[in-house]
Design a protein around this motif. Structure first.
Motif, PDB file in Angstrom:
ATOM      1  N   ALA A  73       0.842  -1.204   0.000  1.00  0.00           N
ATOM      2  CA  ALA A  73       0.000   0.000   0.000  1.00  0.00           C
ATOM      3  C   ALA A  73       0.874   1.250   0.000  1.00  0.00           C
ATOM      4  O   ALA A  73       1.770   1.392   0.832  1.00  0.00           O
ATOM      5  CB  ALA A  73      -0.919   0.004   1.218  1.00  0.00           C
ATOM      6  N   PHE A  74       0.578   2.149  -0.934  1.00  0.00           N
ATOM      7  CA  PHE A  74       1.311   3.408  -1.090  1.00  0.00           C
ATOM      8  C   PHE A  74       0.377   4.567  -0.764  1.00  0.00           C
ATOM      9  O   PHE A  74      -0.723   4.663  -1.335  1.00  0.00           O
ATOM     10  CB  PHE A  74       1.834   3.543  -2.519  1.00  0.00           C
ATOM     11  N   VAL A  75       0.783   5.435   0.153  1.00  0.00           N
ATOM     12  CA  VAL A  75      -0.048   6.577   0.535  1.00  0.00           C
ATOM     13  C   VAL A  75       0.170   7.713  -0.466  1.00  0.00           C
ATOM     14  O   VAL A  75       1.246   8.306  -0.521  1.00  0.00           O
ATOM     15  CB  VAL A  75       0.275   7.056   1.966  1.00  0.00           C
ATOM     16  N   LEU A  76      -0.861   7.991  -1.244  1.00  0.00           N
ATOM     17  CA  LEU A  76      -0.791   9.078  -2.222  1.00  0.00           C
ATOM     18  C   LEU A  76      -1.039  10.420  -1.551  1.00  0.00           C
ATOM     19  O   LEU A  76      -0.363  11.415  -1.849  1.00  0.00           O
ATOM     20  CB  LEU A  76      -1.814   8.847  -3.331  1.00  0.00           C
ATOM     21  N   GLU A  77      -2.006  10.453  -0.635  1.00  0.00           N
ATOM     22  CA  GLU A  77      -2.329  11.673   0.105  1.00  0.00           C
ATOM     23  C   GLU A  77      -2.812  11.297   1.496  1.00  0.00           C
ATOM     24  O   GLU A  77      -3.495  10.285   1.673  1.00  0.00           O
ATOM     25  CB  GLU A  77      -3.439  12.483  -0.598  1.00  0.00           C
ATOM     26  N   GLY A  78      -2.452  12.105   2.491  1.00  0.00           N
ATOM     27  CA  GLY A  78      -3.009  11.944   3.816  1.00  0.00           C
ATOM     28  C   GLY A  78      -2.130  11.204   4.803  1.00  0.00           C
ATOM     29  O   GLY A  78      -0.957  10.892   4.541  1.00  0.00           O
ATOM     30  N   SER A  79      -2.731  10.919   5.961  1.00  0.00           N
ATOM     31  CA  SER A  79      -2.073  10.207   7.054  1.00  0.00           C
ATOM     32  C   SER A  79      -2.954   9.033   7.457  1.00  0.00           C
ATOM     33  O   SER A  79      -4.103   9.231   7.860  1.00  0.00           O
ATOM     34  CB  SER A  79      -1.857  11.128   8.262  1.00  0.00           C
ATOM     35  N   ILE A  80      -2.410   7.826   7.360  1.00  0.00           N
ATOM     36  CA  ILE A  80      -3.205   6.621   7.561  1.00  0.00           C
ATOM     37  C   ILE A  80      -2.607   5.770   8.687  1.00  0.00           C
ATOM     38  O   ILE A  80      -1.441   5.363   8.612  1.00  0.00           O
ATOM     39  CB  ILE A  80      -3.257   5.773   6.273  1.00  0.00           C
TER      40      ILE A  80
ATOM     41  N   PHE B 255      -3.020   3.742  -2.855  1.00  0.00           N
ATOM     42  CA  PHE B 255      -2.988   2.795  -3.972  1.00  0.00           C
ATOM     43  C   PHE B 255      -2.412   1.484  -3.436  1.00  0.00           C
ATOM     44  O   PHE B 255      -1.371   1.482  -2.771  1.00  0.00           O
ATOM     45  CB  PHE B 255      -2.121   3.315  -5.111  1.00  0.00           C
ATOM     46  N   GLY B 256      -3.085   0.394  -3.741  1.00  0.00           N
ATOM     47  CA  GLY B 256      -2.611  -0.904  -3.290  1.00  0.00           C
ATOM     48  C   GLY B 256      -2.367  -1.838  -4.463  1.00  0.00           C
ATOM     49  O   GLY B 256      -3.134  -1.871  -5.419  1.00  0.00           O
ATOM     50  N   SER B 257      -1.280  -2.616  -4.385  1.00  0.00           N
ATOM     51  CA  SER B 257      -0.928  -3.565  -5.430  1.00  0.00           C
ATOM     52  C   SER B 257      -0.852  -4.965  -4.831  1.00  0.00           C
ATOM     53  O   SER B 257      -0.358  -5.145  -3.711  1.00  0.00           O
ATOM     54  CB  SER B 257       0.419  -3.185  -6.050  1.00  0.00           C
TER      55      SER B 257
END
Length: 220
Positions: free
Chosen positions: A122-129, A172-174
């Motif tokens: 999982a790649f963080v494109l925007e924000g804080s998760i 985005f998740g791969s």
């Protein structure tokens, strides 16, 4: 006849032994991976027929997907998840991978779930998760990951995500499978029809509480 015993004349070199272990491990992974290796460059499924489109009939549009340019519809948990798999993107067929776009409203969550056939990155494109997973020893690995950071969720392990920022977030998740599978834990436990008495004993809840959860997570 007696059995024949073969003895090595010289001991195996430690470096050679290590090399053998690595090679055997590689072939074990290759043999038992998520998806079988393809036997051709690609296989665009044909409509109504089991098999692949003739490669001469394939076009560049078979290998381009435009369905995740924008967030999708948000659910009650504040999550919009748009899978990119062979069902909507035939060009992925036999390639052993798939993708997902996940958008989170402020406070939105991706409930605990797992993918039985794939590891996810999982790649963080925007924000804080706030993101993490739990291993088979019930040990949790979790932290807040920020824009530009990546986290991996090993195949089959329960994982989760929550937007802890003050603005919407996107991930985005791969996956290393064209069909990773998805089992949401609350839906599987309370929505699949497991006997209520069992759930009462498992979770220490009374029949009314279990019935309420069953109604909440029942298939729609």
């Amino acid at each position: 006849m007696g059995s024949t015993i073969f003895k090595l004349r010289t001991p195996i070199c430690p470096k050679l032994a290590l090399l053998l272990v690595v090679v055997l491990h590689y072939y074990a992974i290759a043999s038992f991976g998520s998806d079988p290796d393809p036997v051709q460059d690609f296989c665009i499924p044909t409509t109504g027929i089991v098999g692949c489109k003739n490669s001469s009939a394939a076009t560049v549009d078979d290998f381009v997907f435009s369905g995740i340019k924008f967030p999708g519809k948000f659910g009650e948990t504040g999550l919009s998840a748009q899978p990119v798999n062979v069902n909507g993107f035939p060009g992925l067929n036999t390639l052993g991978m798939s993708f997902v776009r996940a958008d989170f409203e402020v406070g939105g969550i991706n409930m605990p779930h797992f993918h039985p056939r794939a590891t996810e990155i999982a790649f963080v494109l925007e924000g804080s998760i706030y993101s993490g997973f739990v291993d088979t020893n019930n040990r949790i690995y979790a932290k807040v990951i920020e824009k530009g950071e990546v986290m991996v969720f090993p195949r089959g392990l329960l994982h989760f995500q929550m937007n802890v920022g003050d603005k919407p977030a996107t991930i985005f998740g791969s996956f290393d499978s064209q069909n990773p599978g998805l089992i949401r834990v609350p839906n599987a436990v309370f929505g699949a029809g497991i006997e209520g008495k069992l759930l009462e004993k498992a979770f220490g809840l009374n029949s009314k509480e279990i019935a309420k959860l069953k109604r909440k997570f029942a298939p729609h």
